[in-house]
Design an enzyme around this catalytic site. Structure first.
Site, PDB file in Angstrom:
ATOM      1  CD  GLU A  40      -1.279  -6.613   5.768  1.00  0.00           C
ATOM      2  OE1 GLU A  40      -0.102  -6.615   5.707  1.00  0.00           O
ATOM      3  OE2 GLU A  40      -2.088  -5.984   4.933  1.00  0.00           O
ATOM      4  CE  LYS A 110       2.825  -5.806   2.669  1.00  0.00           C
ATOM      5  NZ  LYS A 110       2.051  -5.017   3.524  1.00  0.00           N
ATOM      6  CB  CYS A 151      -1.164  -5.908   1.992  1.00  0.00           C
ATOM      7  SG  CYS A 151      -2.048  -4.373   2.141  1.00  0.00           S
TER       8      CYS A 151
END
Length: 273
Positions: A40, A110, A151
Site C-alpha cells: 500500500e 479501498k 489494509c
C-alpha cells in the site's frame, strides 16, 4: 506457484519509488515469481496531507509503468495502492492489477476508510480526503482466483467471507499498519482470515521508515489455510518469496470441511453489490 511480496522503502520522490519498484519486480520475476505484489502507498508517502499532491488518474504515469513491467516480466502484478486515484473530483485509495500481457485486470478502491482514534497513540482519518470504494475486486489467474482488499479492509471478516464464496483461494491485502496496530493485530487478523475461510492470505507493507510522519510496521507476511505463518519479512526493504501450494489448501478443506458444514438455513453473508 511462487508469490513475491515487495516490501519497498518509500521516499517522497515518486520517480524514484517507481524506478525501484519496477527493478524489484524484475528481480522477483528472475527468481521465478509468477504473482508479485507491491505495498500500500508504494508510490507516495502515506498521509492525508500527501494524497492530493500525489494523486493521478487511472490510466496515468504510474499505472502505465506497472503495465509495462508486468508485460516485460510476464507476471501478475498487484500494484499495492499504486497511487491516490483522482476521478470525478474525488480521491480514492486504489490498487490496480495487471496481467502478463500488461492489461489491467482489476481496480480495487479501498472499501473501508481508516478512521481511528487511539488516545495517546495514533489518530488518523482517511475520510478527510478520500472517498470509499463500493465494490469487491476479484481476478483470475491460471493458478487460482484472487481476492483484493487494502489494509483496513482486512479487519472486516464479512468481506473475506464473500471472497471465499466467490471461490478465491488467495486473498492479498496491500497494507500499512502502524507501530500501534501493527504489533497488536497485523498477524492476528491475517491468521484469522486464513483459518475462517481456509485460504492463503498475503499482506504486503512498505518498509519501516522511522523518519516518516507515518511509520509503517512492515512485516509483510504469508499465512496458509491452516493459519501458519509460512513467510514473513522484518522491518527493512526486502522481497519475501513463498510457494503457494493449492494441494495443501484442498487437503485442509477435506480434513475440516467447514465450507460444506455452514448452516445456511440459520445464517449467511449477503453481497449487495
Amino acid at each position: 506457484f511462487r508469490l513475491a511480496l515487495i516490501q519497498l522503502h518509500v521516499s517522497a520522490v515518486k520517480s524514484d519509488n517507481l524506478q525501484r519498484a519496477c527493478g524489484l519486480v524484475r528481480e522477483a520475476s528472475a527468481k521465478g515469481a509468477k504473482v508479485v505484489a507491491l505495498p500500500e502507498c508504494f508510490n507516495s508517502p502515506y498521509g492525508t496531507q500527501y494524497f492530493k499532491e500525489y494523486a493521478e488518474k487511472i490510466p496515468g504515469e504510474s499505472t502505465q509503468k506497472l503495465s509495462e513491467v508486468a508485460r516485460e516480466c510476464s507476471v501478475y502484478l498487484i500494484g499495492g495502492r499504486s497511487i491516490p486515484e483522482e476521478d470525478g473530483g474525488k480521491l480514492y485509495n486504489t490498487c490496480t492489477v495487471f496481467g502478463p500481457d500488461g492489461a489491467m485486470l482489476a481496480k480495487h478502491r479501498k472499501v473501508h476508510l481508516f478512521d481511528i482514534n487511539i488516545p495517546g497513540k495514533i489518530q488518523f482519518k482517511e475520510s478527510e480526503t478520500l472517498s470509499p470504494g463500493n465494490s469487491f475486486s476479484v481476478f483470475d489467474t491460471p493458478y487460482c482466483k484472487v481476492g483484493l482488499g487494502i489494509c483496513y479492509d482486512m479487519r472486516f471478516a464479512e468481506m473475506a467471507q464473500v471472497y471465499g464464496q466467490k471461490g478465491c483461494q488467495l486473498l492479498i491485502y496491500p497494507g500499512a499498519f502502524n507501530m500501534t496496530t501493527g504489533p497488536a493485530h497485523w498477524e492476528l487478523l491475517q491468521r484469522g482470515r486464513a483459518v475462517d475461510n481456509q485460504v492463503y492470505v498475503a499482506t504486503v507493507s512498505p518498509a519501516r521508515d522511522e523518519k516518516a510522519s507515518y511509520v509503517a510496521w512492515g512485516h509483510s507476511t504469508v499465512v496458509n489455510p491452516w493459519g501458519e505463518v509460512i513467510a514473513k519479512a522484518g522491518a527493512e526493504e526486502t522481497v519475501v518469496y513463498t510457494d503457494i501450494d493449492l494441494n495443501k489448501l484442498t487437503e485442509i478443506r477435506q480434513q475440516i470441511p467447514i465450507l460444506s458444514q455452514k448452516r445456511c438455513d440459520l445464517y449467511g453473508i449477503e453481497m449487495k453489490k
